[in-house]
Design a protein around this motif. Structure first.
Motif, mmCIF file in Angstrom:
data_model
loop_
_atom_site.group_PDB
_atom_site.id
_atom_site.type_symbol
_atom_site.label_atom_id
_atom_site.label_comp_id
_atom_site.label_asym_id
_atom_site.label_seq_id
_atom_site.Cartn_x
_atom_site.Cartn_y
_atom_site.Cartn_z
ATOM 1 N N HIS A 8 17.151 -17.126 4.437
ATOM 2 C CA HIS A 8 17.116 -17.501 3.024
ATOM 3 C C HIS A 8 15.702 -17.438 2.461
ATOM 4 C CE1 HIS A 8 21.300 -18.741 2.167
ATOM 5 N NE2 HIS A 8 21.339 -18.881 3.491
ATOM 6 N N ALA A 9 14.713 -17.685 3.299
ATOM 7 C CA ALA A 9 13.332 -17.546 2.838
ATOM 8 C C ALA A 9 13.044 -16.103 2.433
ATOM 9 C CB ALA A 9 12.367 -17.991 3.942
ATOM 10 N N MET A 10 13.542 -15.143 3.208
ATOM 11 C CA MET A 10 13.316 -13.737 2.876
ATOM 12 C C MET A 10 14.071 -13.328 1.622
ATOM 13 S SD MET A 10 12.858 -11.660 6.433
ATOM 14 C CE MET A 10 14.430 -12.064 7.175
ATOM 15 N N ILE A 11 15.289 -13.808 1.486
ATOM 16 C CA ILE A 11 16.061 -13.509 0.274
ATOM 17 C C ILE A 11 15.361 -14.080 -0.953
ATOM 18 C CG2 ILE A 11 18.231 -13.997 -0.939
ATOM 19 C CD1 ILE A 11 19.593 -13.918 1.857
ATOM 20 N N ASN A 12 14.931 -15.344 -0.864
ATOM 21 C CA ASN A 12 14.293 -15.997 -2.006
ATOM 22 C C ASN A 12 12.949 -15.379 -2.360
ATOM 23 O OD1 ASN A 12 16.459 -17.746 -2.223
ATOM 24 N ND2 ASN A 12 15.503 -19.367 -1.015
ATOM 25 N N ILE A 13 12.198 -14.953 -1.355
ATOM 26 C CA ILE A 13 10.893 -14.359 -1.620
ATOM 27 C C ILE A 13 11.046 -12.970 -2.248
ATOM 28 C CG2 ILE A 13 10.276 -13.011 0.455
ATOM 29 C CD1 ILE A 13 7.677 -14.645 0.578
ATOM 30 N N THR A 14 12.137 -12.292 -1.934
ATOM 31 C CA THR A 14 12.427 -11.008 -2.564
ATOM 32 C C THR A 14 12.651 -11.187 -4.057
ATOM 33 O OG1 THR A 14 13.438 -10.183 -0.517
ATOM 34 C CG2 THR A 14 13.985 -9.009 -2.549
ATOM 35 N N GLU A 15 13.334 -12.252 -4.408
ATOM 36 C CA GLU A 15 13.667 -12.500 -5.811
ATOM 37 C C GLU A 15 12.504 -13.080 -6.616
ATOM 38 O OE1 GLU A 15 18.405 -13.388 -5.715
ATOM 39 O OE2 GLU A 15 17.101 -15.057 -5.176
ATOM 40 N N ALA A 16 11.744 -13.971 -5.997
ATOM 41 C CA ALA A 16 10.761 -14.741 -6.769
ATOM 42 C C ALA A 16 9.310 -14.505 -6.373
ATOM 43 C CB ALA A 16 11.075 -16.238 -6.651
ATOM 44 N N GLY A 17 9.056 -13.771 -5.271
ATOM 45 C CA GLY A 17 7.691 -13.590 -4.816
ATOM 46 C C GLY A 17 7.125 -14.864 -4.213
ATOM 47 N N TYR A 18 5.840 -14.817 -3.871
ATOM 48 C CA TYR A 18 5.182 -15.980 -3.265
ATOM 49 C C TYR A 18 3.685 -15.774 -3.341
ATOM 50 C CZ TYR A 18 4.821 -19.938 0.024
ATOM 51 O OH TYR A 18 4.568 -21.153 0.609
ATOM 52 N N GLY A 19 2.942 -16.870 -3.297
ATOM 53 C CA GLY A 19 1.494 -16.790 -3.456
ATOM 54 C C GLY A 19 0.743 -16.370 -2.209
ATOM 55 N N LYS A 20 1.431 -16.306 -1.070
ATOM 56 C CA LYS A 20 0.803 -15.887 0.187
ATOM 57 C C LYS A 20 1.613 -14.754 0.802
ATOM 58 C CE LYS A 20 -0.816 -20.580 1.314
ATOM 59 N NZ LYS A 20 -0.749 -21.688 2.312
ATOM 60 N N GLN A 21 0.910 -13.865 1.502
ATOM 61 C CA GLN A 21 1.614 -12.769 2.168
ATOM 62 C C GLN A 21 1.997 -13.110 3.605
ATOM 63 O OE1 GLN A 21 -1.286 -9.509 0.867
ATOM 64 N NE2 GLN A 21 0.671 -8.409 0.853
ATOM 65 N N VAL A 22 1.284 -14.045 4.216
ATOM 66 C CA VAL A 22 1.604 -14.486 5.573
ATOM 67 C C VAL A 22 2.303 -15.832 5.478
ATOM 68 C CG1 VAL A 22 0.682 -15.171 7.810
ATOM 69 C CG2 VAL A 22 -0.324 -13.219 6.604
ATOM 70 N N ILE A 23 3.520 -15.904 5.990
ATOM 71 C CA ILE A 23 4.341 -17.101 5.841
ATOM 72 C C ILE A 23 4.532 -17.764 7.207
ATOM 73 C CG2 ILE A 23 6.415 -18.020 4.772
ATOM 74 C CD1 ILE A 23 4.850 -16.112 2.934
#
Length: 222
Positions: A195-210
């Motif tokens: 779900h983290a990958m699905i959500n980051i696809t839709e909304a992006g994120y401030g860091k590239q390394v999670i």
């Protein structure tokens, strides 16, 4: 209105990839899933398309099937245990970069999510697995995708009743609630990672390394 996700998943015959595929097929925001496997999973689903392809170092035969996707969840990988350094580099760095370079040319609007691992070395120091993973992360982020993210889970709790769960998880799953309580960033569920990958696809994120805590946070951002 959200753009529907059309995802390519590699490694779906492994524990992580199978779990990510499972969650994508259930998720309402995922419209289509393409899995590229060396052998068939013998699974049918209205959202699912499977490509059987044995050589990930040469995708030319299937390139015409790889356009029109806006996400790649790259779950293909090997353990460094019992493998020579050169072969680990080839199967970790060279293979991943070849697939990613091909996809970046065909789908420049794609979000590429790479399953790396806790302890990866972004400075690429040394010759061990951590440096190889670090180099892979760094060079993926140079490719012309819309966005690239490296996920570094530690212990991953598998999804119950899936086919490709490693046998040893049956004996150590009882550790998960204890580990989560003592070191929450080091223990995530496979549902959370998916779900983290699905959500980051839709909304992006401030860091590239999670890292682990970021995975848990992103999974909640439904």
């Amino acid at each position: 209105m959200k753009t529907k996700i059309r995802a390519i998943i590699t490694g779906a015959t492994g524990m992580v990839g199978e779990g990510v595929m499972h969650e994508c097929l259930l998720h309402p925001d995922v419209e289509a899933v393409l899995v590229i496997n060396r052998k068939s999973m013998n699974i049918t689903h209205p959202k699912l398309k499977e490509l059987i392809h044995s050589n990930f170092f040469d995708l030319s035969v299937i390139e015409n099937e790889l356009s029109g996707y806006n996400a790649c969840y790259f779950c293909l990988g090997v353990s460094s245990v019992g493998i020579k350094a050169g072969e680990f580099f080839r199967l970790t760095y060279t293979l991943t970069m070849h697939v990613a370079e091909t996809l970046s040319k065909l789908n420049p609007g794609m979000t590429f999510c790479y399953i790396s691992g806790a302890g990866t070395d972004s400075n690429e120091k040394g010759k061990g697995w951590a440096a190889v993973k670090g180099k892979t992360e760094n060079d993926l982020m140079k490719l012309p995708f819309k966005q690239v993210f490296a996920f570094r889970p530690g212990f991953i709790k598998p999804i119950k009743d899936l086919l490709n769960t490693h046998n040893f998880y049956k004996y150590i799953n009882w550790l998960f609630p204890i580990g989560r309580a003592l070191y929450p960033g080091g223990f995530v569920t496979l549902q959370e990672l998916s779900h983290a990958m699905i959500n980051i696809t839709e909304a992006g994120y401030g860091k590239q390394v999670i890292e682990g805590k970021g995975i848990i946070l992103l999974a909640k951002n439904q």
